[in-house]
Design a protein around this motif. Sequence first.
Motif, short mmCIF file in Angstrom:
data_model
loop_
_atom_site.label_atom_id
_atom_site.label_comp_id
_atom_site.label_asym_id
_atom_site.label_seq_id
_atom_site.Cartn_x
_atom_site.Cartn_y
_atom_site.Cartn_z
N HIS A 10 6.79 -5.53 4.55
CA HIS A 10 5.80 -4.98 5.47
C HIS A 10 4.55 -6.27 5.44
O HIS A 10 3.62 -6.06 6.21
N SER A 52 -6.04 -6.62 7.42
CA SER A 52 -4.75 -5.51 7.55
C SER A 52 -3.53 -6.60 7.96
O SER A 52 -3.75 -7.74 8.60
N LEU A 105 1.71 3.27 2.37
CA LEU A 105 2.44 3.50 3.51
C LEU A 105 2.96 4.63 4.10
O LEU A 105 4.04 4.89 4.71
N GLN A 161 -2.74 0.41 -4.07
CA GLN A 161 -2.51 -1.02 -3.53
C GLN A 161 -1.87 -1.83 -4.70
O GLN A 161 -2.34 -1.68 -5.78
N SER A 215 0.82 -1.28 0.00
CA SER A 215 0.00 0.07 0.05
C SER A 215 0.82 1.30 -0.03
O SER A 215 2.05 1.25 -0.22
N GLN A 275 -5.64 5.54 5.75
CA GLN A 275 -5.89 4.12 6.17
C GLN A 275 -4.52 3.60 6.74
O GLN A 275 -4.47 3.10 7.74
N CYS A 276 -3.34 3.85 5.96
CA CYS A 276 -2.03 3.29 6.32
C CYS A 276 -1.58 3.47 7.74
O CYS A 276 -1.16 2.76 8.61
N SER A 277 -1.81 4.89 8.09
CA SER A 277 -1.28 5.25 9.45
C SER A 277 -2.27 4.83 10.54
O SER A 277 -1.80 5.01 11.74
N CYS A 302 -1.28 8.89 5.24
CA CYS A 302 -2.35 8.26 4.66
C CYS A 302 -3.29 7.82 5.85
O CYS A 302 -2.92 7.06 6.77
N CYS A 330 -6.17 1.21 2.01
CA CYS A 330 -5.44 2.40 1.32
C CYS A 330 -6.37 2.81 0.05
O CYS A 330 -6.27 2.19 -0.90
N GLU A 335 -4.29 -0.92 6.30
CA GLU A 335 -3.60 -0.72 4.91
C GLU A 335 -4.46 -1.47 3.80
O GLU A 335 -4.38 -1.09 2.68
#
Length: 363
Positions: free
Chosen positions: A148, A308, A102, A121, A100, A108-110, A106, A117, A114
Amino acid sequence: MPTDYKFQGWLGLNKDSAKGQMVWRDYDPKPFEETDVDIKISHCGICGSDIHTLRSGWAPTLYPTVVGHEIVGTAVRVGSKVEGGLKVGDRVGVGAQSLSCLKPDCEQCSNGIENYCQNHQTITYNSKYPDGSKSYGGYGDYWRGPSHFVFKIPDALPSDVAAPMLCGGVTAFSPLLHHKAGPGKRVGIIGIGGLGHFGIMGAKVLGVDKIVAISRTSAKKADALKMGADDFIATEEDKGWNRKHRQSLDIIISTVSSPKMPLQQYLSLLRVGGAFVQIGAPEDNLPSFNGFAILGKRCSISGSSIGSPKEIRYMLDLFAEKGVHTWVNRIPMKDANRAIVDMEAGKARYRTVLVNENHASRL
């Protein structure tokens, strides 16, 4: 670290690949980066997504493609900037997502989701990395991708048991977590297949008050009860099932995706404030329903997609602790064409795993 191995796998070249016409060939993986891991594949689960992709069911496929996103094996090359303390020799796995954005900003990622995201993606196969290189999956000897989204496999989970959990398992487990399945909740699982059997077992280990398995016929009733279901509804055999069981469930997880499914009747099973969650991914539209089926009970209809990294790690540890075991059929990697045909014919009970016999001696 030796890097003289070749990336070879079962390539789908066109829509006929879904009919058991994949071909074994070399291919070029993404360029190796210091955040990447190379995995020598010992096991790869077969997911319904593989069939949809091979036949361009959801969208035109980026042929040639190597499908498979329930991958377990041994890390044989580990970059200097990998995450999670991964090292050469670890038994590891990767699921349906490989990257994603990352980025720290972001949303979603934060926040550890992910898999939702909205910036970028890369799916584990039939997708593109930011540099334009293609992603290839696990029907083969090796896989390469960002660390990751690579996970250590708990010792208590055999590789053939763990592989299907990385997509099918977490796809059914994630919405249970999100909707707080646990003591005091009653859960229905529609469709007793590869996803549904994980839904039953996941709800069981979360300690819900009641699990109701829902299928068209009673053919899988005995299996569902062994998996942990407390009750069973056969919609084509039990007359008046929707009236008998109305307002009895807090959460319904739908693993089916037929435009003919009785959605209106399913919604009648929800209690006030209940949630219907669609995880089966359709090639066709879902059926329509009357809005009053949800207005009068403040019910919600939502969707959920894979899981996730945080959810995958939690699920693997919990399933290892609780002794959850995939109901699995093992097929040699060399027989992948036969295996996908059998999968499409509904012969899997309840997940099929390709075993790379050259790499799976102790895994």
